[in-house]
Enzyme design. Structure first.
Site, PDB file in Angstrom:
ATOM      1  N   ASP A  79       2.319  -9.264  -8.062  1.00 23.06           N
ATOM      2  CA  ASP A  79       2.775  -8.444  -6.889  1.00 23.06           C
ATOM      3  C   ASP A  79       1.750  -8.257  -6.146  1.00 23.06           C
ATOM      4  O   ASP A  79       0.422  -7.619  -6.433  1.00 23.06           O
ATOM      5  CB  ASP A  79       3.365  -7.083  -7.348  1.00 23.06           C
ATOM      6  CG  ASP A  79       4.111  -6.543  -6.144  1.00 23.06           C
ATOM      7  OD1 ASP A  79       5.320  -7.200  -5.780  1.00 23.06           O
ATOM      8  OD2 ASP A  79       3.602  -5.784  -5.191  1.00 23.06           O
ATOM      9  N   ILE A  80       1.888  -8.762  -4.874  1.00 21.51           N
ATOM     10  CA  ILE A  80       0.841  -8.452  -3.828  1.00 21.51           C
ATOM     11  C   ILE A  80       0.719  -6.955  -3.300  1.00 21.51           C
ATOM     12  O   ILE A  80       1.527  -6.349  -3.296  1.00 21.51           O
ATOM     13  CB  ILE A  80       1.201  -9.332  -2.448  1.00 21.51           C
ATOM     14  CG1 ILE A  80       1.149 -10.866  -2.813  1.00 21.51           C
ATOM     15  CG2 ILE A  80       0.058  -9.173  -1.329  1.00 21.51           C
ATOM     16  CD1 ILE A  80       1.654 -11.630  -1.663  1.00 21.51           C
ATOM     17  N   ASN A  97       2.994  -6.594   6.532  1.00 23.41           N
ATOM     18  CA  ASN A  97       3.991  -7.162   7.492  1.00 23.41           C
ATOM     19  C   ASN A  97       4.270  -6.075   8.615  1.00 23.41           C
ATOM     20  O   ASN A  97       4.547  -6.534   9.750  1.00 23.41           O
ATOM     21  CB  ASN A  97       5.425  -7.204   6.433  1.00 23.41           C
ATOM     22  CG  ASN A  97       5.648  -8.494   5.915  1.00 23.41           C
ATOM     23  OD1 ASN A  97       5.111  -9.651   6.565  1.00 23.41           O
ATOM     24  ND2 ASN A  97       6.390  -8.631   5.088  1.00 23.41           N
ATOM     25  N   HIS A 108       5.311 -10.400  10.672  1.00 24.77           N
ATOM     26  CA  HIS A 108       5.798 -11.173   9.456  1.00 24.77           C
ATOM     27  C   HIS A 108       5.124 -12.594   9.461  1.00 24.77           C
ATOM     28  O   HIS A 108       5.088 -13.235   8.338  1.00 24.77           O
ATOM     29  CB  HIS A 108       7.355 -11.428   9.769  1.00 24.77           C
ATOM     30  CG  HIS A 108       8.009 -10.186   9.386  1.00 24.77           C
ATOM     31  ND1 HIS A 108       8.364  -9.886   8.090  1.00 24.77           N
ATOM     32  CD2 HIS A 108       8.749  -9.382   9.979  1.00 24.77           C
ATOM     33  CE1 HIS A 108       9.023  -8.609   8.129  1.00 24.77           C
ATOM     34  NE2 HIS A 108       9.438  -8.303   9.476  1.00 24.77           N
ATOM     35  N   ASP A 114       3.511 -14.357   6.113  1.00 24.46           N
ATOM     36  CA  ASP A 114       4.008 -15.435   5.696  1.00 24.46           C
ATOM     37  C   ASP A 114       2.636 -16.240   5.165  1.00 24.46           C
ATOM     38  O   ASP A 114       2.632 -16.947   4.287  1.00 24.46           O
ATOM     39  CB  ASP A 114       4.842 -16.371   6.462  1.00 24.46           C
ATOM     40  CG  ASP A 114       6.238 -15.862   6.533  1.00 24.46           C
ATOM     41  OD1 ASP A 114       6.608 -15.130   5.637  1.00 24.46           O
ATOM     42  OD2 ASP A 114       6.887 -16.383   7.454  1.00 24.46           O
ATOM     43  N   GLU A 125       7.404 -10.826  -2.557  1.00 27.22           N
ATOM     44  CA  GLU A 125       5.778 -11.129  -2.710  1.00 27.22           C
ATOM     45  C   GLU A 125       5.416 -10.855  -4.102  1.00 27.22           C
ATOM     46  O   GLU A 125       4.287 -10.753  -4.577  1.00 27.22           O
ATOM     47  CB  GLU A 125       4.966  -9.809  -2.068  1.00 27.22           C
ATOM     48  CG  GLU A 125       5.179  -8.349  -2.588  1.00 27.22           C
ATOM     49  CD  GLU A 125       6.685  -7.561  -1.982  1.00 27.22           C
ATOM     50  OE1 GLU A 125       6.626  -6.385  -2.013  1.00 27.22           O
ATOM     51  OE2 GLU A 125       7.414  -8.452  -1.371  1.00 27.22           O
TER      52      GLU A 125
END
Length: 310
Positions: free
Chosen positions: A190-191, A198, A203, A207, A232
């Protein structure tokens, strides 16, 4: 139907009829059951030849058999054009059809005052059939390429280009059911602070972060399967012992931490759980998720391993 419309006083050859009908059925069966290009082409060729033989055996049922050679030959040549996947196979089959249909009537046709028209229509039918064959072959190739591309997209994540959740779940189910003495591990990645990226950078930057992390994971994980599970979150399946799995997860953390996207240093947290035969995929994910949250609690940018058999 051609037998039903035949002159009532005509007698047909029973062996010839049996050969023609039996050949058509066998050729269709060969084509249906074929698993190779050569067998398939041979079955289609045989089917066209036996259809021509069947009509040729019915010509005596007409008032002028020689007259019907041309329309029947044209009909078969044009109708079978879409059946063949290559122009060479089609040309050979078309020539054989003409030889069978015209057998015994060539001298009569060539002595006709309209023999030039007959030759013209025969060649025109051959040319038209060849054109249709080429067009249908091109369309089949286009359809195949589109289907292959759609299949590729069905198992690839549109944004990052790595395997998507569907593809990854198929992989882990295979590993779950695989009888092996080798150990397998699920890495749930997981980031860290992705929502904050974000919210502050937008956004588009988010991305970019997802793509950069996915590429870093794919480089580090190769040749082990990896994929984006959604949002994520990413997953990797590692094969090796517990110590190797822990070192592998640390390498991924270090690899991602070197990425810098739009001024942001990106890190990930990883939960590692063993894939065991006695527990299901859902339980494996639950254990890996628990380890992931523990990694987050301990300060992020790190991995935590939990063994389901411990």
């Amino acid at each position: 139907m051609s037998r039903a419309f035949a002159n009532p006083n005509v007698s047909f050859s029973a062996p010839g009829t049996a050969v023609a009908v039996g050949g058509i059925v066998l050729a269709m069966g060969m084509t249906y059951a074929s698993r190779g290009v050569r067998t398939d082409a041979l079955g289609r060729f045989a089917c066209a030849a036996f259809v021509a033989l069947a009509f040729h055996s019915n010509l005596p049922g007409t008032g002028n058999p020689a007259f019907w050679v041309l329309p029947i030959g044209v009909a078969i040549n044009v109708a079978m054009a879409p059946v063949f996947s290559g122009y060479f196979n089609y040309l050979v089959s078309a020539l054989v059809v003409w030889l069978i249909i015209s057998r015994g009537a060539v001298s009569m046709l060539m002595s006709s005052p309209d023999r030039n028209w007959i030759l013209l229509f025969a060649l025109a039918a051959l040319a038209l059939g060849l054109l249709l064959n080429l067009l249908f072959t091109q369309e089949r190739k286009k359809t195949f390429l589109v289907q292959r591309e759609l299949a590729r997209f069905a198992y690839k994540d549109a944004l990052t280009g790595i395997a998507n959740r569907r593809s990854f779940m198929l992989e882990i189910n295979q590993y779950q059911d695989r009888p092996s003495s080798e150990e397998f591990w699920l890495l749930l990645i997981d980031i860290d602070d992705f929502k904050q990226i974000n919210d502050t950078a937008g956004h588009d930057t988010g991305d970019e972060v997802l793509v950069a992390v996915a590429q870093a994971i794919e480089r580090s994980a190769s040749p082990h399967p990896c994929g984006r599970l959604g949002g994520e979150e990413f997953g990797v399946i590692f094969s090796g012992n517990q110590q190797s799995a822990n070192a592998f997860a640390k390498d991924i953390c270090a690899s991602v931490a070197t990425e810098r996207v739009s001024g942001h240093t990106v890190t990930v947290s990883i939960g590692v759980a063993g894939i065991a035969e006695l527990i299901g995929v859902q339980e494996t994910f639950r254990l890996a998720d628990r380890a992931l949250y523990e990694a987050k609690r301990l300060g992020k940018n790190r991995c935590v391993l939990v063994d389901p058999e411990a």
